[in-house]
Design an enzyme around this catalytic site. Structure first.
Site, PDB file in Angstrom:
ATOM      1  NE  ARG A 151       8.644   2.071   5.510  1.00  0.00           N
ATOM      2  CZ  ARG A 151       7.679   1.791   4.636  1.00  0.00           C
ATOM      3  NH1 ARG A 151       6.420   1.755   5.055  1.00  0.00           N
ATOM      4  NH2 ARG A 151       7.953   1.542   3.374  1.00  0.00           N
TER       5      ARG A 151
ATOM      6  CG  HIS B  27      11.691   5.096   9.421  1.00  0.00           C
ATOM      7  ND1 HIS B  27      10.724   5.543   8.552  1.00  0.00           N
ATOM      8  CD2 HIS B  27      12.424   4.202   8.707  1.00  0.00           C
ATOM      9  CE1 HIS B  27      10.869   4.961   7.370  1.00  0.00           C
ATOM     10  NE2 HIS B  27      11.899   4.136   7.439  1.00  0.00           N
TER      11      HIS B  27
ATOM     12  CG  HIS C 189       9.703  -1.436   1.021  1.00  0.00           C
ATOM     13  ND1 HIS C 189       8.977  -1.715   2.148  1.00  0.00           N
ATOM     14  CD2 HIS C 189      10.745  -0.677   1.421  1.00  0.00           C
ATOM     15  CE1 HIS C 189       9.555  -1.159   3.195  1.00  0.00           C
ATOM     16  NE2 HIS C 189      10.629  -0.526   2.784  1.00  0.00           N
TER      17      HIS C 189
ATOM     18  NE  ARG D  18       8.466   5.598   3.453  1.00  0.00           N
ATOM     19  CZ  ARG D  18       7.918   4.906   2.459  1.00  0.00           C
ATOM     20  NH1 ARG D  18       6.621   5.054   2.188  1.00  0.00           N
ATOM     21  NH2 ARG D  18       8.638   4.077   1.730  1.00  0.00           N
TER      22      ARG D  18
ATOM     23  CE  LYS E 293      12.343   7.763   1.240  1.00  0.00           C
ATOM     24  NZ  LYS E 293      13.160   6.888   2.128  1.00  0.00           N
TER      25      LYS E 293
ATOM     26  CE1 TYR F 266      12.132   0.825   6.635  1.00  0.00           C
ATOM     27  CE2 TYR F 266      13.292   0.330   4.606  1.00  0.00           C
ATOM     28  CZ  TYR F 266      12.780   1.247   5.494  1.00  0.00           C
ATOM     29  OH  TYR F 266      12.924   2.585   5.242  1.00  0.00           O
TER      30      TYR F 266
END
Length: 296
Positions: A244, A241, A267, A152, A177, A276
């Protein structure tokens, strides 16, 4: 502790609750800047001046519907979630148990579908050229490294040279995150990019990308505009983003399994990871045909 007294609900306003949360809890979070901005926006709403005794779900259902005309459902979901958390802290920890949380049971907007945006033909070259025009090469290196690692923006900007192990080709990511540190493997190209960044950095630099998040964001937007003016139509709607998404999809296309990709991307919810991941059908056709040939 503020006394748990129903009479207090007549004198304590929503603004007081918001301000206390901002000053005592938000300031301790890594994501305090965007959260402070959200709370400041709440404080400009009329309902922030109301005493708690006059606050109910109707107020926030109207707020939800109004906001949906202004911003996307994802933004509204995050705002309602923050408000619910703030009121719950007030109930459970600040002595306002007599105050029923007005967000409990409030219908949320339908969550938006996950973006499926990947780099289109010509965009990699156009953006590489446009980013090369930024003095210092940090934007070009950040752009390229995001595609190679799936990091990120905040994780990229948090890279410290002490966390880069060139000899073993791994990178330690301490600030994430999810607040769970991870160590990721680096591709050969990622190692090359970091070596180029190291050579371009000051000898005493602590961080690989010594710029603020806002500086990086503005430079990225200018880069996209330059690429668009150079003839790369539609590139301006590409978000940083989305790189990613591109990286995670490339990991799968290289043959990594779900657990391996999750260990790199960070994740924790595999359902989110699948959102994603947007594999190119053309590549899957080749893989299926190769499998059929091997079986034969």
């Amino acid at each position: 502790m503020i006394p748990n007294d129903v009479r207090a609900l007549n004198t304590i306003t929503v603004a007081q609750i918001l301000t206390r949360y901002r000053d005592t809890i938000t300031n301790e979070k890594r994501g305090r800047i965007p959260e402070r901005k959200r709370i400041e926006a709440f404080l400009r709403q009329r309902w922030s001046t109301l005493p708690l005794v006059k606050v109910d779900a109707t107020i926030f259902s109207k707020y939800r519907d109004t906001r949906l005309k202004q911003v996307g459902p994802g933004t509204v979901i995050r705002e309602l979630g923050l408000l619910r958390s703030i009121f719950e802290i007030a109930r459970q920890e600040w002595g306002y148990a007599a105050f029923p949380n007005p967000l409990t049971g409030l219908r949320k907007p339908k969550a938006p579908e996950g973006r499926e945006r990947r780099l289109k033909s010509g965009e990699l070259q156009a953006l590489t050229q446009a980013c090369s025009n930024v003095v210092g090469s940090w934007l070009l290196h950040g752009f390229q490294l995001a595609i190679e690692t799936g990091l990120r923006r905040g994780e990229l900007l948090g890279i410290r040279w002490q966390d880069v192990k060139f000899d073993t080709a791994v990178l330690h990511v301490p600030f994430t995150k999810t607040d769970k540190a991870r160590t990721i493997p680096l591709t050969d190209r990622a190692v090359e990019i970091l070596k180029e960044r190291k050579a371009a950095s000051a000898t005493d630099a602590e961080y690989a990308f010594p710029v603020s998040a806002n500086t990086f964001r503005l430079a990225w937007e200018r880069c996209k505009r330059r690429a668009e003016r150079a003839g790369c139509v539609g590139v301006q709607e590409l978000r940083f983003h989305d790189l990613r998404h591109e990286a995670v999809s490339r990991f799968f296309e290289r043959g990594l399994n779900t657990a391996e990709v999750a260990s790199i991307s960070g994740h924790r919810d595999l359902r989110t990871l699948f959102r994603y991941t947007h594999l190119k059908p053309e590549d899957l056709v080749v893989k299926l045909r190769n499998g059929k040939a091997l079986a034969a």
